[in-house]
Design a protein around this motif. Structure first.
Motif, PDB file in Angstrom:
ATOM      1  N   THR A 115      -3.995   2.385  -6.023  1.00 46.17           N
ATOM      2  CA  THR A 115      -3.115   3.327  -6.713  1.00 46.17           C
ATOM      3  C   THR A 115      -1.692   3.139  -6.209  1.00 46.17           C
ATOM      4  O   THR A 115      -1.459   3.026  -5.001  1.00 46.17           O
ATOM      5  CB  THR A 115      -3.560   4.782  -6.464  1.00 46.17           C
ATOM      6  OG1 THR A 115      -4.905   4.928  -6.933  1.00 46.17           O
ATOM      7  CG2 THR A 115      -2.663   5.771  -7.186  1.00 46.17           C
ATOM      8  N   CYS A 126       0.946   5.320 -11.149  1.00 44.88           N
ATOM      9  CA  CYS A 126       1.107   6.748 -11.388  1.00 44.88           C
ATOM     10  C   CYS A 126       2.526   7.205 -11.133  1.00 44.88           C
ATOM     11  O   CYS A 126       3.293   6.548 -10.427  1.00 44.88           O
ATOM     12  CB  CYS A 126       0.171   7.552 -10.476  1.00 44.88           C
ATOM     13  SG  CYS A 126      -1.573   7.147 -10.695  1.00 44.88           S
ATOM     14  N   THR A 134       2.496   4.470  -6.749  1.00 45.67           N
ATOM     15  CA  THR A 134       3.389   5.517  -7.227  1.00 45.67           C
ATOM     16  C   THR A 134       4.739   4.904  -7.564  1.00 45.67           C
ATOM     17  O   THR A 134       5.338   4.213  -6.739  1.00 45.67           O
ATOM     18  CB  THR A 134       3.597   6.598  -6.141  1.00 45.67           C
ATOM     19  OG1 THR A 134       2.319   7.096  -5.761  1.00 45.67           O
ATOM     20  CG2 THR A 134       4.455   7.728  -6.661  1.00 45.67           C
ATOM     21  N   CYS A 161      -0.879   8.677 -14.872  1.00 49.28           N
ATOM     22  CA  CYS A 161      -1.348   7.362 -14.435  1.00 49.28           C
ATOM     23  C   CYS A 161      -1.682   6.450 -15.614  1.00 49.28           C
ATOM     24  O   CYS A 161      -2.244   6.890 -16.608  1.00 49.28           O
ATOM     25  CB  CYS A 161      -2.594   7.500 -13.568  1.00 49.28           C
ATOM     26  SG  CYS A 161      -2.293   8.372 -12.014  1.00 49.28           S
ATOM     27  N   SER A 165      -4.174   1.643 -10.631  1.00 47.97           N
ATOM     28  CA  SER A 165      -3.581   2.819 -11.256  1.00 47.97           C
ATOM     29  C   SER A 165      -2.099   2.844 -10.891  1.00 47.97           C
ATOM     30  O   SER A 165      -1.764   2.751  -9.707  1.00 47.97           O
ATOM     31  CB  SER A 165      -4.224   4.109 -10.743  1.00 47.97           C
ATOM     32  OG  SER A 165      -5.590   4.144 -11.087  1.00 47.97           O
TER      33      SER A 165
END
Length: 160
Positions: free
Chosen positions: A94, A154, A96, A140, A152
């Motif tokens: 994941t 996000c 950001t 996401c 992902s």
């Protein structure tokens, strides 16, 4: 060595086309899944992943963690085979999105510059394991690389 293949991904509506250029250490991906269309470049020489998200009309650059990403050799071996579980699934990663827009794409090479031309481009930072739960799942974009890696990306992309 150059290798290319197209295949259907499990649970998707579309195909993923992957081209591997081992001489340049580059993998280009074109995923035309109608639910999450994206194109990407994995640049192993510079440890960089660039993803153009069509749903957000933006590009995201990620510094790759070599321990978490499949190797160029793994991808080369998987291309041309129906990657049907011969490779252990990696944990999903994941990232950001960071708020500052990248102004000079040329510094990341022509393939990245061409991929991200005419759309805003941002860096994203890998989330530490166990902290991704705090992310808003609606922010996401879920991506799949072959059948053995999920990503992902996000966060809110500024200006969209």
């Amino acid at each position: 060595m150059n290798t290319s293949d197209s295949h259907l991904l499990d649970g998707s509506v579309g195909t993923q086309t992957i081209h591997v250029d081992t001489f340049r250490g580059m993998v280009s991906i074109q995923d035309d899944n109608v639910l999450s269309e994206w194109n990407g470049i994995v640049d192993y020489k510079n440890a960089l992943l660039a993803v153009k998200l069509f749903s957000k009309m933006a590009c995201v650059l990620v510094k790759m963690d070599p321990a978490a990403f499949p190797s160029l050799n793994d991808i080369t071996q998987a291309v041309g085979k129906q990657a049907s579980g011969h490779y252990p699934p990696t944990r999903g990663l994941t990232y950001t999105v960071l708020p500052n827009r990248i102004k000079n794409l040329a510094q990341y090479g022509v393939p990245v510059k061409d991929l991200c031309r005419a759309v805003p481009t941002y860096f994203a930072r890998q989330q530490k394991e166990g902290t991704a739960g705090a992310m808003d799942p609606d922010s996401c974009s879920e991506l799949q690389l072959l059948s053995f890696m999920g990503l992902s990306i996000c966060g809110e992309i500024p200006g969209l």
